[in-house]
Design an enzyme around this catalytic site. Structure first.
Site, PDB file in Angstrom:
ATOM      1  N   HIS A  30      -5.296  14.654  -8.909  1.00  0.00           N
ATOM      2  CA  HIS A  30      -5.342  13.240  -9.285  1.00  0.00           C
ATOM      3  C   HIS A  30      -4.335  12.883 -10.374  1.00  0.00           C
ATOM      4  O   HIS A  30      -3.878  11.735 -10.439  1.00  0.00           O
ATOM      5  CB  HIS A  30      -6.756  12.865  -9.734  1.00  0.00           C
ATOM      6  N   ASP A  74       0.851  -1.188   0.000  1.00  0.00           N
ATOM      7  CA  ASP A  74       0.000   0.000   0.000  1.00  0.00           C
ATOM      8  C   ASP A  74       0.890   1.242   0.000  1.00  0.00           C
ATOM      9  O   ASP A  74       1.834   1.346   0.803  1.00  0.00           O
ATOM     10  CB  ASP A  74      -0.902   0.007   1.239  1.00  0.00           C
ATOM     11  N   GLU A 124      -4.625   2.400  -4.520  1.00  0.00           N
ATOM     12  CA  GLU A 124      -3.172   2.508  -4.354  1.00  0.00           C
ATOM     13  C   GLU A 124      -2.576   1.238  -3.760  1.00  0.00           C
ATOM     14  O   GLU A 124      -1.453   1.249  -3.271  1.00  0.00           O
ATOM     15  CB  GLU A 124      -2.841   3.711  -3.452  1.00  0.00           C
TER      16      GLU A 124
END
Length: 375
Positions: A261, A248, A291
């Site tokens: 973004h 992550d 992610e």
């Protein structure tokens, strides 16, 4: 084309050409049988010496062709089948044979057709017409020569035989042209079909890639990863283990909030590039969602797997997304090991627990849950 395939293709071609040559020899044998019938019917008058010499020379000509095919020398010619030379030699022998017939010559004209039919499917139209003209002038010249020697003979029958042969040869030439035209169209359609099939196969591969690939990062997507991981788990043997990790990217939401973004997409793409550089051939890395990424290392152990994940973590720390200034890139990794008869969902749950432990311990680190690793 590989050398082995080239040799196999040549062997197949030679086998086919030898079979065609056998058909040509069968035509000679059939003609010899007809000559035997003509001799019994007292229509063919030839001395034994002349007959033996004729047979010997005809046999010698066929042995020459057989030698070319047997040794592979025919492959040196533009037409490896040697169809035109075989047809011309056969027409020459037939014309010489017809010169020995006193009567019944018209019945033997059918052999001209047998010989030329041998080239209908092989010879180009111009070459076939050339052979037909050779046959016509050979037979017509024979009749003109005999008419000159024996002016009192039946000229009407000679004219009829020559005219009949001319008509048959003309029809065969038109038929050969039609056949070759059909073959050319079929060849073009086959090539077009092959091109369409290649295009369809390419499109199928593209669709398979799209179905298996994450569009943004170019890594495998979750569905394809689960399919690959299940296959790897099914093929796992006793004594071997696979490494499984959930990854992550730390504080990814902050990147989106602070830089937009588009910057977040650049960070994801940067991780994908770093991951590819750190992986071995056979290692599987995929985007698991958002992610979060998932990693599978076949045939590894705790130390090797930990070293790999640490190397990936440190490389991402040093990475700089192209065109975006993002400080303190980091990631957290949750690791576990897969054993034979392990359950993939349970292993993913162990990796998720380890990932939670890494984040709770301050992020930017690797944590492991090795429970059941040696079961």
């Amino acid at each position: 084309m590989s050398l082995r395939r080239q040799r196999a293709t040549k062997r197949t071609l030679q086998s086919l050409l030898l079979k065609r040559f056998g058909m040509a020899v069968a035509t000679y044998a059939l003609t010899a049988l007809l000559c035997g019938v003509a001799m019994l019917a007292d229509l063919l008058h030839v001395s034994i010496l002349t007959g033996l010499l004729f047979i010997a020379l005809a046999t010698l000509s066929q042995l020459v062709f057989w030698g070319l095919f047997f040794t592979g020398q025919n492959l040196r010619f533009s037409d490896p089948s040697l169809t035109e030379p075989q047809v011309l030699v056969a027409l020459t022998w037939l014309t010489a044979l017809l010169a020995m017939f006193a009567e019944g010559r018209g019945s033997m004209l059918v052999v001209y057709m047998l010989i030329l039919l041998f080239g209908v499917f092989q010879l180009p139209p111009k070459v076939f017409v050339r052979c037909a003209v050779f046959a016509f002038f050979g037979f017509a010249g024979l009749n003109l020569y005999e008419a000159y020697l024996f002016p009192s003979s039946d000229s009407g029958l000679r004219i009829l035989q020559v005219s009949a042969l001319a008509a048959v040869l003309l029809w065969l030439s038109l038929f050969a042209s039609y056949v070759q035209s059909m073959r050319q169209r079929m060849r073009q359609r086959r090539f077009a079909l092959q091109a369409h099939q290649d295009t369809l196969r390419g499109m199928m591969r593209q669709l398979e890639d799209l179905a298996a690939t994450d569009e943004l990062t170019g890594l495998f997507n979750r569905r394809h990863f689960l399919r690959l991981a299940s296959h790897e788990l099914d093929s796992l043997r006793a004594g071997r283990r696979h490494g499984l990790a959930l990854i992550d990217l730390d504080h990814f939401k902050r990147v989106n909030d602070a830089h937009g973004h588009a910057a977040g997409d650049r960070v994801l793409q940067t991780f994908a590039g770093v991951a590819r550089a750190c992986m071995r051939d056979g290692d599987i890395i995929a985007r698991y969602g958002g992610e979060e990424f998932v990693l599978l290392l076949p045939n590894t152990d705790e130390d090797q797997f930990t070293a790999c994940c640490e190397r990936l973590r440190e490389a991402f720390n040093r990475a700089e997304p192209l065109g975006v200034k993002v400080d303190n890139l980091s990631l957290s990794v949750g690791m576990t090991l897969l054993n034979m008869h392990d359950d993939l969902d349970e292993a993913l749950h162990r990796a998720d627990q380890a990932l939670y432990q890494a984040k709770r311990s301050g992020r930017n680190r690797c944590a492991a849950t090795w429970a059941n690793a040696d079961a």
